[in-house]
Design a protein around this motif. Structure first.
Motif, PDB file in Angstrom:
ATOM      1  N   ASN A  17       0.726  -1.259   0.129  1.00  0.00           N
ATOM      2  CA  ASN A  17      -0.104   0.159  -0.004  1.00  0.00           C
ATOM      3  C   ASN A  17       0.707   1.288   0.057  1.00  0.00           C
ATOM      4  O   ASN A  17       0.663   2.269  -0.584  1.00  0.00           O
ATOM      5  N   LEU A  18       2.004   1.220   0.786  1.00  0.00           N
ATOM      6  CA  LEU A  18       2.969   2.467   0.721  1.00  0.00           C
ATOM      7  C   LEU A  18       3.382   2.600  -0.622  1.00  0.00           C
ATOM      8  O   LEU A  18       3.552   3.806  -1.121  1.00  0.00           O
ATOM      9  N   THR A  19       3.761   1.579  -1.124  1.00  0.00           N
ATOM     10  CA  THR A  19       4.469   1.640  -2.568  1.00  0.00           C
ATOM     11  C   THR A  19       3.661   2.193  -3.643  1.00  0.00           C
ATOM     12  O   THR A  19       3.768   2.957  -4.517  1.00  0.00           O
ATOM     13  N   LEU A  20       2.124   1.779  -3.512  1.00  0.00           N
ATOM     14  CA  LEU A  20       1.346   2.047  -4.601  1.00  0.00           C
ATOM     15  C   LEU A  20       0.714   3.676  -4.222  1.00  0.00           C
ATOM     16  O   LEU A  20       0.743   4.428  -5.109  1.00  0.00           O
ATOM     17  N   ALA A  21       0.954   4.034  -2.847  1.00  0.00           N
ATOM     18  CA  ALA A  21       0.608   5.717  -2.594  1.00  0.00           C
ATOM     19  C   ALA A  21       1.992   6.406  -2.943  1.00  0.00           C
ATOM     20  O   ALA A  21       1.832   7.413  -3.693  1.00  0.00           O
ATOM     21  N   GLY A  22       3.063   5.914  -3.086  1.00  0.00           N
ATOM     22  CA  GLY A  22       4.373   6.415  -3.832  1.00  0.00           C
ATOM     23  C   GLY A  22       4.330   6.593  -5.108  1.00  0.00           C
ATOM     24  O   GLY A  22       4.369   7.642  -5.658  1.00  0.00           O
ATOM     25  N   PHE A  23       3.667   5.621  -5.787  1.00  0.00           N
ATOM     26  CA  PHE A  23       3.529   5.789  -7.220  1.00  0.00           C
ATOM     27  C   PHE A  23       2.617   6.501  -7.407  1.00  0.00           C
ATOM     28  O   PHE A  23       2.773   7.509  -8.687  1.00  0.00           O
ATOM     29  N   ALA A  27       3.437   9.770 -10.096  1.00  0.00           N
ATOM     30  CA  ALA A  27       2.842  10.164 -11.285  1.00  0.00           C
ATOM     31  C   ALA A  27       2.059  11.324 -11.309  1.00  0.00           C
ATOM     32  O   ALA A  27       2.080  12.063 -12.491  1.00  0.00           O
ATOM     33  N   GLY A  28       1.764  11.848 -10.108  1.00  0.00           N
ATOM     34  CA  GLY A  28       1.226  13.148 -10.014  1.00  0.00           C
ATOM     35  C   GLY A  28       2.113  14.433 -10.167  1.00  0.00           C
ATOM     36  O   GLY A  28       1.827  15.241 -10.885  1.00  0.00           O
ATOM     37  N   CYS A  29       3.362  14.038  -9.580  1.00  0.00           N
ATOM     38  CA  CYS A  29       4.424  15.085  -9.684  1.00  0.00           C
ATOM     39  C   CYS A  29       4.840  15.260 -11.211  1.00  0.00           C
ATOM     40  O   CYS A  29       5.315  16.257 -11.454  1.00  0.00           O
ATOM     41  N   VAL A  30       5.089  14.061 -11.727  1.00  0.00           N
ATOM     42  CA  VAL A  30       5.584  13.849 -13.019  1.00  0.00           C
ATOM     43  C   VAL A  30       4.440  14.872 -14.166  1.00  0.00           C
ATOM     44  O   VAL A  30       5.023  15.540 -14.978  1.00  0.00           O
ATOM     45  N   THR A  31       3.458  14.319 -13.847  1.00  0.00           N
ATOM     46  CA  THR A  31       2.184  15.202 -14.729  1.00  0.00           C
ATOM     47  C   THR A  31       2.345  16.813 -14.182  1.00  0.00           C
ATOM     48  O   THR A  31       2.261  17.345 -15.505  1.00  0.00           O
ATOM     49  N   ALA A  77       6.560   0.058 -15.291  1.00  0.00           N
ATOM     50  CA  ALA A  77       7.567  -0.232 -14.482  1.00  0.00           C
ATOM     51  C   ALA A  77       7.305  -0.619 -13.157  1.00  0.00           C
ATOM     52  O   ALA A  77       8.180  -1.264 -12.738  1.00  0.00           O
ATOM     53  N   THR A  78       6.521   0.186 -12.443  1.00  0.00           N
ATOM     54  CA  THR A  78       6.323  -0.019 -10.837  1.00  0.00           C
ATOM     55  C   THR A  78       5.591  -1.155 -10.717  1.00  0.00           C
ATOM     56  O   THR A  78       5.952  -2.096  -9.800  1.00  0.00           O
ATOM     57  N   THR A  79       4.697  -1.628 -11.718  1.00  0.00           N
ATOM     58  CA  THR A  79       3.946  -2.835 -11.646  1.00  0.00           C
ATOM     59  C   THR A  79       4.730  -4.090 -11.562  1.00  0.00           C
ATOM     60  O   THR A  79       4.826  -5.046 -11.157  1.00  0.00           O
ATOM     61  N   ALA A  80       5.880  -3.869 -12.887  1.00  0.00           N
ATOM     62  CA  ALA A  80       6.490  -4.949 -12.949  1.00  0.00           C
ATOM     63  C   ALA A  80       7.649  -5.203 -11.783  1.00  0.00           C
ATOM     64  O   ALA A  80       7.955  -6.208 -11.283  1.00  0.00           O
ATOM     65  N   LYS A  81       8.142  -4.028 -11.118  1.00  0.00           N
ATOM     66  CA  LYS A  81       9.009  -4.142  -9.950  1.00  0.00           C
ATOM     67  C   LYS A  81       8.146  -4.888  -8.782  1.00  0.00           C
ATOM     68  O   LYS A  81       8.768  -5.645  -8.141  1.00  0.00           O
ATOM     69  N   ILE A  82       7.055  -4.387  -8.514  1.00  0.00           N
ATOM     70  CA  ILE A  82       6.238  -4.921  -7.388  1.00  0.00           C
ATOM     71  C   ILE A  82       5.813  -6.308  -7.572  1.00  0.00           C
ATOM     72  O   ILE A  82       6.254  -7.236  -6.944  1.00  0.00           O
ATOM     73  N   LYS A  83       5.497  -6.721  -9.152  1.00  0.00           N
ATOM     74  CA  LYS A  83       5.423  -8.210  -9.352  1.00  0.00           C
ATOM     75  C   LYS A  83       6.790  -8.966  -9.039  1.00  0.00           C
ATOM     76  O   LYS A  83       6.508 -10.076  -8.537  1.00  0.00           O
TER      77      LYS A  83
END
Length: 100
Positions: A17-23, A27-31, A77-83
């Motif tokens: 959950n922390l990883t997903l919140a960080g993601f 994503a918001g900051c990059v946008t 990239a984040t999903t692949a890393k989490i998987k």
């Protein structure tokens, strides 16, 4: 006062959950950076060529698909890393991002 024996939360779920919140924050900051860069670049080009709203509008509208593409690559990239982390920890394939 009595204390209830609530079950302890699963630590791997907590870190996921922390990883997903960080993601989501990433994503918001990059946008935000892409859109602000387009606005500032457009304003600078408009001042340089005396085309008041034209260049700003062009760059802002061009930044929309660019930010979507960048966000898509961040998600992949984040999903692949989490998987891979979950697969490595559990010894089995993770079910994040799968339908059904």
């Amino acid at each position: 006062m009595s204390q209830t024996n609530a079950p302890k939360p699963d630590r791997s779920r907590y870190w996921l959950n922390l990883t997903l919140a960080g993601f989501a924050a990433q994503a918001g900051c990059v946008t935000l950076v892409i859109v602000l860069g387009a606005v500032l670049g457009g304003l600078w080009l408009d001042a340089r060529f005396q085309t008041r709203p034209v260049m700003t509008l062009i760059l802002v509208f061009a930044s929309i698909p660019i930010s979507l593409l960048v966000m898509f690559f961040i998600v992949r990239a984040t999903t692949a890393k989490i998987k891979s982390n979950l697969k490595h920890q559990n010894g089995e394939e993770a079910d994040i991002g799968k339908n059904g």
